[in-house]
Design a protein around this motif. Structure first.
Motif, PDB file in Angstrom:
ATOM      1  N   MET A 116      -5.375   2.712  13.642  1.00 26.07           N
ATOM      2  CA  MET A 116      -4.363   2.583  12.591  1.00 26.07           C
ATOM      3  C   MET A 116      -4.857   1.536  11.601  1.00 26.07           C
ATOM      4  O   MET A 116      -4.944   0.353  11.916  1.00 26.07           O
ATOM      5  CB  MET A 116      -3.020   2.185  13.194  1.00 26.07           C
ATOM      6  CG  MET A 116      -2.462   3.220  14.160  1.00 26.07           C
ATOM      7  SD  MET A 116      -0.965   2.681  15.033  1.00 26.07           S
ATOM      8  CE  MET A 116       0.231   2.637  13.686  1.00 26.07           C
ATOM      9  N   GLU A 117      -5.215   1.996  10.406  1.00 29.34           N
ATOM     10  CA  GLU A 117      -5.743   1.104   9.375  1.00 29.34           C
ATOM     11  C   GLU A 117      -4.649   0.797   8.363  1.00 29.34           C
ATOM     12  O   GLU A 117      -4.013   1.700   7.830  1.00 29.34           O
ATOM     13  CB  GLU A 117      -6.943   1.754   8.680  1.00 29.34           C
ATOM     14  CG  GLU A 117      -7.596   0.864   7.639  1.00 29.34           C
ATOM     15  CD  GLU A 117      -8.880   1.466   7.085  1.00 29.34           C
ATOM     16  OE1 GLU A 117      -9.104   1.359   5.854  1.00 29.34           O
ATOM     17  OE2 GLU A 117      -9.663   2.047   7.867  1.00 29.34           O
ATOM     18  N   PHE A 118      -4.446  -0.506   8.081  1.00 31.31           N
ATOM     19  CA  PHE A 118      -3.378  -0.944   7.189  1.00 31.31           C
ATOM     20  C   PHE A 118      -3.970  -1.500   5.896  1.00 31.31           C
ATOM     21  O   PHE A 118      -4.786  -2.427   5.927  1.00 31.31           O
ATOM     22  CB  PHE A 118      -2.536  -2.022   7.868  1.00 31.31           C
ATOM     23  CG  PHE A 118      -1.943  -1.580   9.182  1.00 31.31           C
ATOM     24  CD1 PHE A 118      -0.832  -0.760   9.235  1.00 31.31           C
ATOM     25  CD2 PHE A 118      -2.517  -1.993  10.383  1.00 31.31           C
ATOM     26  CE1 PHE A 118      -0.287  -0.349  10.447  1.00 31.31           C
ATOM     27  CE2 PHE A 118      -1.981  -1.599  11.602  1.00 31.31           C
ATOM     28  CZ  PHE A 118      -0.857  -0.770  11.636  1.00 31.31           C
ATOM     29  N   VAL A 119      -3.566  -0.931   4.770  1.00 30.38           N
ATOM     30  CA  VAL A 119      -4.070  -1.364   3.472  1.00 30.38           C
ATOM     31  C   VAL A 119      -2.926  -1.368   2.462  1.00 30.38           C
ATOM     32  O   VAL A 119      -1.809  -0.968   2.765  1.00 30.38           O
ATOM     33  CB  VAL A 119      -5.203  -0.443   2.962  1.00 30.38           C
ATOM     34  CG1 VAL A 119      -6.409  -0.485   3.879  1.00 30.38           C
ATOM     35  CG2 VAL A 119      -4.696   0.991   2.817  1.00 30.38           C
ATOM     36  N   GLY A 120      -3.234  -1.806   1.246  1.00 34.95           N
ATOM     37  CA  GLY A 120      -2.251  -1.805   0.174  1.00 34.95           C
ATOM     38  C   GLY A 120      -1.907  -3.208  -0.280  1.00 34.95           C
ATOM     39  O   GLY A 120      -2.211  -4.199   0.395  1.00 34.95           O
ATOM     40  N   SER A 121      -1.254  -3.307  -1.415  1.00 38.63           N
ATOM     41  CA  SER A 121      -0.951  -4.614  -2.002  1.00 38.63           C
ATOM     42  C   SER A 121      -0.040  -5.454  -1.110  1.00 38.63           C
ATOM     43  O   SER A 121      -0.154  -6.680  -1.074  1.00 38.63           O
ATOM     44  CB  SER A 121      -0.308  -4.425  -3.386  1.00 38.63           C
ATOM     45  OG  SER A 121       0.906  -3.690  -3.294  1.00 38.63           O
ATOM     46  N   THR A 122       0.859  -4.803  -0.379  1.00 40.00           N
ATOM     47  CA  THR A 122       1.733  -5.555   0.518  1.00 40.00           C
ATOM     48  C   THR A 122       0.935  -6.185   1.648  1.00 40.00           C
ATOM     49  O   THR A 122       1.135  -7.364   1.981  1.00 40.00           O
ATOM     50  CB  THR A 122       2.817  -4.640   1.117  1.00 40.00           C
ATOM     51  OG1 THR A 122       3.533  -4.003   0.064  1.00 40.00           O
ATOM     52  CG2 THR A 122       3.784  -5.440   1.975  1.00 40.00           C
ATOM     53  N   VAL A 123       0.032  -5.428   2.232  1.00 41.68           N
ATOM     54  CA  VAL A 123      -0.791  -5.944   3.327  1.00 41.68           C
ATOM     55  C   VAL A 123      -1.654  -7.097   2.832  1.00 41.68           C
ATOM     56  O   VAL A 123      -1.825  -8.107   3.519  1.00 41.68           O
ATOM     57  CB  VAL A 123      -1.668  -4.823   3.917  1.00 41.68           C
ATOM     58  CG1 VAL A 123      -2.570  -5.360   5.020  1.00 41.68           C
ATOM     59  CG2 VAL A 123      -0.795  -3.696   4.460  1.00 41.68           C
ATOM     60  N   GLU A 124      -2.191  -6.966   1.636  1.00 38.67           N
ATOM     61  CA  GLU A 124      -3.026  -8.026   1.070  1.00 38.67           C
ATOM     62  C   GLU A 124      -2.240  -9.317   0.873  1.00 38.67           C
ATOM     63  O   GLU A 124      -2.815 -10.410   0.920  1.00 38.67           O
ATOM     64  CB  GLU A 124      -3.611  -7.569  -0.262  1.00 38.67           C
ATOM     65  CG  GLU A 124      -4.629  -6.437  -0.130  1.00 38.67           C
ATOM     66  CD  GLU A 124      -5.049  -5.865  -1.471  1.00 38.67           C
ATOM     67  OE1 GLU A 124      -4.558  -6.364  -2.511  1.00 38.67           O
ATOM     68  OE2 GLU A 124      -5.860  -4.928  -1.494  1.00 38.67           O
ATOM     69  N   SER A 125      -0.924  -9.215   0.683  1.00 32.50           N
ATOM     70  CA  SER A 125      -0.097 -10.399   0.457  1.00 32.50           C
ATOM     71  C   SER A 125       0.348 -11.066   1.753  1.00 32.50           C
ATOM     72  O   SER A 125       0.866 -12.185   1.727  1.00 32.50           O
ATOM     73  CB  SER A 125       1.152 -10.009  -0.361  1.00 32.50           C
ATOM     74  OG  SER A 125       2.057  -9.232   0.423  1.00 32.50           O
ATOM     75  N   LEU A 126       0.152 -10.396   2.897  1.00 27.65           N
ATOM     76  CA  LEU A 126       0.595 -10.946   4.176  1.00 27.65           C
ATOM     77  C   LEU A 126      -0.305 -12.088   4.640  1.00 27.65           C
ATOM     78  O   LEU A 126      -1.510 -12.081   4.414  1.00 27.65           O
ATOM     79  CB  LEU A 126       0.598  -9.857   5.249  1.00 27.65           C
ATOM     80  CG  LEU A 126       1.556  -8.677   5.072  1.00 27.65           C
ATOM     81  CD1 LEU A 126       1.379  -7.693   6.215  1.00 27.65           C
ATOM     82  CD2 LEU A 126       3.001  -9.158   4.982  1.00 27.65           C
ATOM     83  N   THR A 127       0.295 -13.049   5.325  1.00 28.15           N
ATOM     84  CA  THR A 127      -0.480 -14.119   5.953  1.00 28.15           C
ATOM     85  C   THR A 127      -1.201 -13.554   7.172  1.00 28.15           C
ATOM     86  O   THR A 127      -0.933 -12.440   7.617  1.00 28.15           O
ATOM     87  CB  THR A 127       0.439 -15.262   6.406  1.00 28.15           C
ATOM     88  OG1 THR A 127       1.315 -14.769   7.437  1.00 28.15           O
ATOM     89  CG2 THR A 127       1.277 -15.782   5.241  1.00 28.15           C
ATOM     90  N   MET A 128      -2.096 -14.334   7.762  1.00 27.79           N
ATOM     91  CA  MET A 128      -2.804 -13.869   8.945  1.00 27.79           C
ATOM     92  C   MET A 128      -1.839 -13.652  10.112  1.00 27.79           C
ATOM     93  O   MET A 128      -1.987 -12.705  10.881  1.00 27.79           O
ATOM     94  CB  MET A 128      -3.897 -14.852   9.351  1.00 27.79           C
ATOM     95  CG  MET A 128      -5.151 -14.805   8.500  1.00 27.79           C
ATOM     96  SD  MET A 128      -5.828 -13.136   8.235  1.00 27.79           S
ATOM     97  CE  MET A 128      -6.058 -12.569   9.911  1.00 27.79           C
ATOM     98  N   GLU A 129      -0.865 -14.526  10.256  1.00 20.08           N
ATOM     99  CA  GLU A 129       0.079 -14.354  11.363  1.00 20.08           C
ATOM    100  C   GLU A 129       0.898 -13.080  11.206  1.00 20.08           C
ATOM    101  O   GLU A 129       1.190 -12.396  12.192  1.00 20.08           O
ATOM    102  CB  GLU A 129       0.988 -15.581  11.487  1.00 20.08           C
ATOM    103  CG  GLU A 129       0.257 -16.817  12.001  1.00 20.08           C
ATOM    104  CD  GLU A 129       1.197 -17.909  12.483  1.00 20.08           C
ATOM    105  OE1 GLU A 129       2.434 -17.735  12.356  1.00 20.08           O
ATOM    106  OE2 GLU A 129       0.704 -18.930  13.000  1.00 20.08           O
ATOM    107  N   GLU A 130       1.270 -12.744   9.987  1.00 18.13           N
ATOM    108  CA  GLU A 130       2.013 -11.515   9.752  1.00 18.13           C
ATOM    109  C   GLU A 130       1.127 -10.291   9.987  1.00 18.13           C
ATOM    110  O   GLU A 130       1.571  -9.265  10.497  1.00 18.13           O
ATOM    111  CB  GLU A 130       2.589 -11.498   8.327  1.00 18.13           C
ATOM    112  CG  GLU A 130       3.758 -12.434   8.123  1.00 18.13           C
ATOM    113  CD  GLU A 130       5.049 -11.881   8.711  1.00 18.13           C
ATOM    114  OE1 GLU A 130       5.208 -11.956   9.950  1.00 18.13           O
ATOM    115  OE2 GLU A 130       5.881 -11.377   7.949  1.00 18.13           O
TER     116      GLU A 130
END
Length: 471
Positions: A273-287
């Motif tokens: 399961m690969e997660f991408v997109g502007s929302t993912v890029e804005s997440l912290t490492m813990e998120e």
């Protein structure tokens, strides 16, 4: 309790592109060195449609035939192959093997049975042993598990054994860390482009760092101890594109519950399961760790997030081991693609008895709660406790049910007592929790999450109307 069927794949905030999607809108990323990492320019992602096919057709010409996803690239490098395709079985060289007090003794026994009583592990610096499950208990057999881990670590001169000897005061154990999946990240064992295997289903958490990370059984782990490699089948990849500004009231837990609700608990069985997109890029490492942590609840083999400046910043003071990130190619092919407009999502709840029994939190406002548990590998990180403290602070009320707090690691425990909560006037999480009437934050572990002996802190030992775990 009535179930709620919401947010189907035809809902306004998701668009699924069916089988065998070739994505030209995702640019091929060059390999990234730790010392030369630079911020990559994000691109606006547009939906690409492709006709459904009954099976995946191999490319026959041009550069497309070598295009691979992140997961395929990592496994190709680890198996010393120029390219791989889903379904291939390959011997993969392992960068890190993790085990803990629950599975360690069994793993060590298999290793000695198959390789010999006097055998040595393949690499003492690539094995991480972390007691974290059955530790703060008077149960002799549970404590013996930790003793066996200690004996094996000493015998094999394991470099990374995070020991605990004083079970009455975790702070007296400077080497003890806490929950393995959070400790692995905090201690610098998670690195882009590598292969990390662990004897725990939530080892997939480490995929947040752009690496292949998955849980394995004791037999496989025993073999890895002696050989340093494992036969793996290359999984096909599902891609989840999440765009839009994430509302303040959402957390990564809401995102992964949304996904699991869409595809079900078997929707990603033996798939990446690969997660991408502007929302993912804005997440912290813990998120991002939260996002990858629960791919196993969808049956996923692994979850993965492309490494970027956020990743490199987190790792700056945690590892000196060189690493090299990889990214999905322009023409990489994905089994399916799901797209979400995150700005339209709401907080979610996973109701009994399955993670895909999803409902809007507001639909459950009248459900009686007997107790609350804040912790575990999914929700016991520093940012999780900060989020909980903000809720208590905004409420200004006392809790009405027993509320148990179990930080994931020693570092998180210290953060709970030292970091000021934004907007609180300088109050720490611990001060806010105390004012709200919560239990005192307990010793770091994941004992209650797994169950464990009856004297495990916060363990549910009697039937109750409902038991809510905020993780």
């Amino acid at each position: 309790m009535a179930s709620s069927a919401i947010a189907s794949s035809s809902s306004p905030f998701i668009n699924k592109v069916q089988k065998d999607v070739g994505l030209s809108t995702f640019s091929s990323q060059p390999s990234f060195s730790l010392h030369t990492a630079k911020k990559r320019n994000s691109r606006k992602i547009t939906c690409v449609m492709a006709p459904q096919q009954t099976e995946r057709k191999p490319a026959t010409s041009g550069s497309v035939k070598t295009a691979m996803t992140m997961t395929e690239k990592i496994l190709a490098r680890a198996s010393e192959k120029p390219m791989l395709s889903p379904g291939e079985n390959v011997w993969v060289n392992v960068d890190v093997l993790m085990t803990h007090d629950v599975c360690g003794p069994g793993t060590f026994g298999i290793f000695k049975r198959e390789f010999g009583q006097n055998a040595k592990v393949w690499d003492r610096e690539k094995i991480v042993i972390i007691p974290d499950h059955y530790i703060f208990t008077t149960d002799d057999r549970a404590n013996r598990n930790v003793d066996i881990c200690r004996d094996f670590a000493m015998e094999q001169n394991i470099k990374y054994f995070y020991d605990i000897k004083d079970l009455g005061n975790f702070k007296a154990n400077p080497d003890y860390k806490g929950v393995c999946h959070v400790a692995l990240a905090q201690e610098g064992h998670c690195r882009p482009g590598e292969v990390l295997l662990g004897t725990d289903s939530h080892t997939c958490t480490a995929g947040a760092f752009g690496q292949f990370a998955t849980g394995i059984g004791n037999t496989d782990a025993g073999f890895v101890l002696g050989a340093g490699k494992l036969l793996l089948k290359v999984p096909p990849t599902l891609r989840f594109v999440m765009d839009g500004e994430m509302p303040d009231y959402l957390l990564a837990k809401d995102l992964i519950l949304q996904i699991i609700g869409e595809i079900s608990v078997s929707g990603a069985t033996y798939k990446a399961m690969e997660f991408v997109g502007s929302t993912v890029e804005s997440l912290t490492m813990e998120e991002r760790m939260t996002l990858c942590n629960m791919v196993v609840e969808a049956g996923g083999k692994n979850g993965v997030v492309p490494a970027d400046s956020t990743t490199y910043k987190y790792l700056e003071d945690k590892t000196s081991t060189p690493y090299e990130a990889v990214y999905s190619d322009d023409q990489a092919r994905f089994l399916s693609e799901y797209r979400f407009d995150v700005s339209k999502l709401e907080p979610l709840v996973a109701k009994p008895h399955s993670p895909d029994n999803r409902a809007l939190a507001r639909e459950c406002k009248d459900v009686k709660i007997d107790r609350v548990y804040i912790g575990s590998c999914t929700g016991g990180k520093t940012e999780d406790f900060l989020a909980a403290a903000k809720v208590f602070l905004a409420s200004g009320k006392k809790v009405k049910v027993p509320t148990f707090l179990v930080p994931a690691t020693q570092k998180v425990w210290m953060d709970v007592y030292s970091l000021p909560v934004p907007g609180s006037g300088g109050k720490t999480c611990s001060q806010i929790f105390e004012e709200a009437g919560c239990d005192t934050p307990a010793s770091p572990s994941c004992g209650a999450c797994l169950g464990g002996p009856k004297d495990t802190y916060a363990r549910l030992n009697e039937p109750q109307a409902s038991f809510t775990i905020f993780v």
